[in-house]
Design a protein around this motif. Structure first.
Motif, PDB file in Angstrom:
ATOM      1  N   GLY A   8       0.777  -1.226   0.000  1.00  0.00           N
ATOM      2  CA  GLY A   8       0.000   0.000   0.000  1.00  0.00           C
ATOM      3  C   GLY A   8       0.809   1.276   0.000  1.00  0.00           C
ATOM      4  O   GLY A   8       0.228   2.363  -0.111  1.00  0.00           O
ATOM      5  N   GLY A   9       2.119   1.191   0.123  1.00  0.00           N
ATOM      6  CA  GLY A   9       2.938   2.382   0.067  1.00  0.00           C
ATOM      7  C   GLY A   9       3.002   2.950  -1.337  1.00  0.00           C
ATOM      8  O   GLY A   9       2.569   2.331  -2.312  1.00  0.00           O
ATOM      9  N   GLY A  10       3.543   4.155  -1.433  1.00  0.00           N
ATOM     10  CA  GLY A  10       3.664   4.801  -2.719  1.00  0.00           C
ATOM     11  C   GLY A  10       3.855   6.289  -2.577  1.00  0.00           C
ATOM     12  O   GLY A  10       4.181   6.801  -1.505  1.00  0.00           O
ATOM     13  N   LEU A  11       3.641   6.992  -3.672  1.00  0.00           N
ATOM     14  CA  LEU A  11       3.784   8.444  -3.741  1.00  0.00           C
ATOM     15  C   LEU A  11       2.416   9.098  -3.643  1.00  0.00           C
ATOM     16  O   LEU A  11       1.482   8.713  -4.361  1.00  0.00           O
ATOM     17  N   VAL A  12       2.298  10.088  -2.768  1.00  0.00           N
ATOM     18  CA  VAL A  12       1.036  10.790  -2.578  1.00  0.00           C
ATOM     19  C   VAL A  12       1.321  12.266  -2.326  1.00  0.00           C
ATOM     20  O   VAL A  12       2.378  12.627  -1.805  1.00  0.00           O
ATOM     21  N   GLN A  13       0.385  13.120  -2.708  1.00  0.00           N
ATOM     22  CA  GLN A  13       0.524  14.553  -2.487  1.00  0.00           C
ATOM     23  C   GLN A  13       0.256  14.918  -1.032  1.00  0.00           C
ATOM     24  O   GLN A  13      -0.484  14.214  -0.336  1.00  0.00           O
ATOM     25  N   GLN A 113       7.665   1.737   1.328  1.00  0.00           N
ATOM     26  CA  GLN A 113       8.041   3.145   1.218  1.00  0.00           C
ATOM     27  C   GLN A 113       6.815   4.021   1.050  1.00  0.00           C
ATOM     28  O   GLN A 113       5.970   3.765   0.189  1.00  0.00           O
ATOM     29  N   VAL A 114       6.734   5.073   1.866  1.00  0.00           N
ATOM     30  CA  VAL A 114       5.720   6.110   1.734  1.00  0.00           C
ATOM     31  C   VAL A 114       6.433   7.420   1.434  1.00  0.00           C
ATOM     32  O   VAL A 114       7.306   7.841   2.195  1.00  0.00           O
ATOM     33  N   THR A 115       6.072   8.053   0.336  1.00  0.00           N
ATOM     34  CA  THR A 115       6.660   9.326  -0.055  1.00  0.00           C
ATOM     35  C   THR A 115       5.550  10.350  -0.234  1.00  0.00           C
ATOM     36  O   THR A 115       4.627  10.132  -1.024  1.00  0.00           O
ATOM     37  N   VAL A 116       5.635  11.451   0.511  1.00  0.00           N
ATOM     38  CA  VAL A 116       4.645  12.524   0.452  1.00  0.00           C
ATOM     39  C   VAL A 116       5.327  13.732  -0.171  1.00  0.00           C
ATOM     40  O   VAL A 116       6.214  14.338   0.433  1.00  0.00           O
ATOM     41  N   SER A 117       4.920  14.082  -1.370  1.00  0.00           N
ATOM     42  CA  SER A 117       5.575  15.148  -2.114  1.00  0.00           C
ATOM     43  C   SER A 117       4.623  15.711  -3.156  1.00  0.00           C
ATOM     44  O   SER A 117       3.799  14.991  -3.714  1.00  0.00           O
ATOM     45  N   SER A 118       4.744  17.005  -3.394  1.00  0.00           N
ATOM     46  CA  SER A 118       3.967  17.646  -4.438  1.00  0.00           C
ATOM     47  C   SER A 118       4.699  17.623  -5.766  1.00  0.00           C
ATOM     48  O   SER A 118       4.163  18.040  -6.789  1.00  0.00           O
TER      49      SER A 118
END
Length: 118
Positions: A8-13, A113-118
Motif C-alpha cells: 500500500g505504500g507509494g507516492l502521494v501529495q 516506502q511512503v513518499t509525500v511530495s507535491s
C-alpha cells in the motif's frame, strides 16, 4: 513459516491519503499485538501506531494522532494503517511489527516506502 507482508505504500501529495496493509501468516495473529513503525531520522525505529489483541484501545504517536488510524481484521490476519492528511514529514519506510503478549517473540515485515511530495 512466519511472514509479515506490507503493501500500500507509494507516492502521494500532501494532504492526501494512503492505506497500508500488513498480511500475517505462520502464527496466531489474534494473540499478537500489532504495530506500525517508521524508520525515523536515526538508527532506532519510531513507533507510529499500535493495536492490542481483542478490544484493547489503540495508541498513536503524537505526530500522527488525529490523522492516522490503525485497525485489525483477525479473520483475515491483516492489520491496516489508514493515513489521512499526509505531510511531507511522514515520508519514510513503514514497517509492520508483531509481538506475542505472552512470549514477547517479535517479527518484522520488510517495509514499504511512503513518499509525500507535491
Amino acid at each position: 513459516q512466519v511472514q509479515l507482508v506490507e503493501s500500500g505504500g507509494g507516492l502521494v501529495q500532501p494532504g492526501g491519503s494512503l492505506r497500508l496493509s500488513c498480511a500475517a501468516s505462520g502464527f496466531i495473529f489474534k494473540a499478537y499485538t500489532i504495530s506500525w513503525y517508521r524508520q525515523g531520522p536515526g538508527p532506532e525505529r519510531e513507533l507510529v501506531a499500535r493495536v492490542p489483541i481483542f478490544d484493547g484501545k489503540p495508541t498513536y504517536a503524537d505526530s500522527v494522532k488525529g490523522r492516522f488510524t490503525i485497525f485489525r481484521d483477525n479473520n483475515k490476519n491483516t492489520v491496516y494503517l489508514q493515513m489521512d492528511d499526509l505531510k511531507a514529514e511522514d515520508t519514510d519506510v513503514y514497517y509492520c511489527h508483531a509481538r506475542g503478549d505472552i512470549s514477547s517473540i517479535a517479527y518484522w515485515g520488510q517495509g514499504t516506502q511512503v513518499t509525500v511530495s507535491s
